[in-house]
Design a protein around this motif. Structure first.
Motif, short mmCIF file in Angstrom:
data_model
loop_
_atom_site.label_atom_id
_atom_site.label_comp_id
_atom_site.label_asym_id
_atom_site.label_seq_id
_atom_site.Cartn_x
_atom_site.Cartn_y
_atom_site.Cartn_z
N ARG A 25 0.83 -1.21 0.00
CA ARG A 25 0.00 0.00 0.00
C ARG A 25 0.86 1.26 0.00
O ARG A 25 0.55 2.24 -0.70
N LEU A 26 1.94 1.23 0.77
CA LEU A 26 2.86 2.37 0.80
C LEU A 26 3.47 2.59 -0.58
O LEU A 26 3.56 3.74 -1.05
N LEU A 27 3.88 1.53 -1.22
CA LEU A 27 4.47 1.64 -2.55
C LEU A 27 3.45 2.18 -3.55
O LEU A 27 3.77 3.06 -4.36
N ALA A 28 2.23 1.65 -3.50
CA ALA A 28 1.19 2.11 -4.42
C ALA A 28 0.90 3.59 -4.24
O ALA A 28 0.75 4.34 -5.22
N VAL A 45 10.64 3.09 0.78
CA VAL A 45 10.93 4.53 0.81
C VAL A 45 12.10 4.84 -0.12
O VAL A 45 12.05 5.82 -0.89
N ARG A 46 13.16 4.02 -0.10
CA ARG A 46 14.30 4.28 -0.98
C ARG A 46 13.91 4.13 -2.45
O ARG A 46 14.40 4.86 -3.30
N THR A 47 13.02 3.19 -2.75
CA THR A 47 12.54 3.03 -4.12
C THR A 47 11.85 4.29 -4.60
O THR A 47 12.10 4.78 -5.72
N LEU A 48 10.98 4.83 -3.78
CA LEU A 48 10.24 6.03 -4.17
C LEU A 48 11.18 7.23 -4.30
O LEU A 48 10.98 8.08 -5.17
N GLU A 49 12.20 7.27 -3.47
CA GLU A 49 13.18 8.35 -3.60
C GLU A 49 13.91 8.27 -4.93
O GLU A 49 14.21 9.30 -5.56
N ARG A 50 14.18 7.07 -5.39
CA ARG A 50 14.88 6.89 -6.67
C ARG A 50 14.00 7.28 -7.86
O ARG A 50 14.50 7.43 -8.98
#
Length: 338
Positions: free
Chosen positions: A258-261, A327-332
């Protein structure tokens, strides 16, 4: 690399490695591997079935179930996008001589009306319908957690017509976790069920097929026919026993999905389907790129995902993905994908 390709990429933890190293073993073809016997008994108890059988893969277990439930040439009813139709190399036809009657089903489960319309009576000209295959969670439709009532309604409609019902429950524990119901709630109305231990639960190898004693006796012979008779297999059944203790951890995978979505929704070019479990599907047609090109672009940012159609990619959260990884994925991806 942050690897969202599948929940099959998890690596065994220390407890699993210790279980592999210390497992009591024997020849499982003779029924003499104590660790396998314990695993099968424990899974049967957890699912509420009379018996269970350990398989190297879920695909082999699904195919064995289909062969046991049917006669050569019969028809199998299944959702058009189900795993047994799209990801098992036409095994129903190749292994068991079965014809598949595909149904476009709401949330992946045919309604009783569609089952009635699609079922075929055996007569001089037609072999009849022999099996209904259901799936929960539904992988290709985005990890949908199918409610027990919907499973029961479909199964009842089939069994009223003398049609057996098999449930591909590779991620059934995810469904039970998402819906906050006991896993047995999905199984009371079906004739057999397969659950995977090597997906969300993190075992390195194996799935279990469960049903009544007569069904499992026949499935054991079919497993041998398919080349699945294993010897000192306790060395991998031990880690699988450890994996059974990880069911309570699945909610963390769902939370991370859910956070990733939520984060991907803010990235240009991603049209995200709301996840119900640990699978996130994102349509990337707005980027003007095909899914394979977007997957390559993600790889360049040290993020692995899977193409899941011409313009759809899949992210799958699992035990080896932490909240910090998301979180690191979304930052990238803060600057977009193109």
């Amino acid at each position: 690399m942050i690897d969202f390709r599948s929940d099959t990429v998890t690596t065994p933890d220390d407890a699993m490695r210790e279980a592999a190293a210390t497992a009591d073993v024997g020849d499982d073809v003779y029924g003499e591997d104590p660790t396998v016997n314990e695993l099968e008994a424990r899974v049967a108890s957890r699912l509420g079935t009379e018996s269970a059988l350990y398989f190297p893969t879920g695909t082999m277990a699904n195919q064995a179930a289909a062969r046991v439930h049917t006669e050569h040439g019969q028809e199998v009813l299944a959702d058009r996008r189900s795993h047994v139709v799209t990801y098992e190399l036409g095994g129903l036809a190749q292994h068991s001589g079965l014809q598949v009657r595909m149904i476009d089903a709401d949330r992946g489960v045919p309604s009783p009306e569609r089952i009635a319309a699609a079922s075929v009576e055996e007569d001089l000209h037609r072999p009849g319908t022999g099996l209904l295959c259901l799936e929960n969670t539904h992988n290709a439709r985005g990890g949908l957690a199918i409610e027990p009532d919907q499973i029961a309604a479909a199964a009842t409609a089939a069994r009223e017509r003398g049609v057996a019902v098999h449930l591909d429950g590779a991620r059934l524990f995810n469904a039970a976790t998402a819906l906050s119901v006991p896993v047995t709630a999905f199984i009371d109305s079906v004739d057999s069920v397969m659950v995977s231990l090597s997906k969300g639960l993190g075992a390195p190898v194996g799935s279990v097929l469960a049903g009544d004693e007569r069904f499992i006796e026949r499935a054991r012979r079919t497993r041998k026919l398919f080349g699945g008779g294993m010897r000192q297999v306790g060395i991998v059944a031990g880690p699988a026993l450890e994996a059974l203790e990880n069911v309570d951890d699945l909610e963390a995978d769902h939370e991370n999905a859910r956070l990733l979505a939520d984060g991907l929704d803010d990235v240009g070019g991603f049209d995200v389907q709301r996840p119900e479990t640990n699978i996130v599907l994102a349509n990337v047609s707005e980027t003007g790129l095909e899914s394979t090109a977007v997957v390559d672009a993600l790889r360049d940012r040290d993020v692995l995902a899977s193409p899941f159609g011409p313009t759809t990619i899949r992210f799958c959260t699992h035990r080896d993905i932490t909240r910090d990884d998301v979180v690191r994925t979304l930052e990238r991806l803060e600057d977009g994908i193109v």
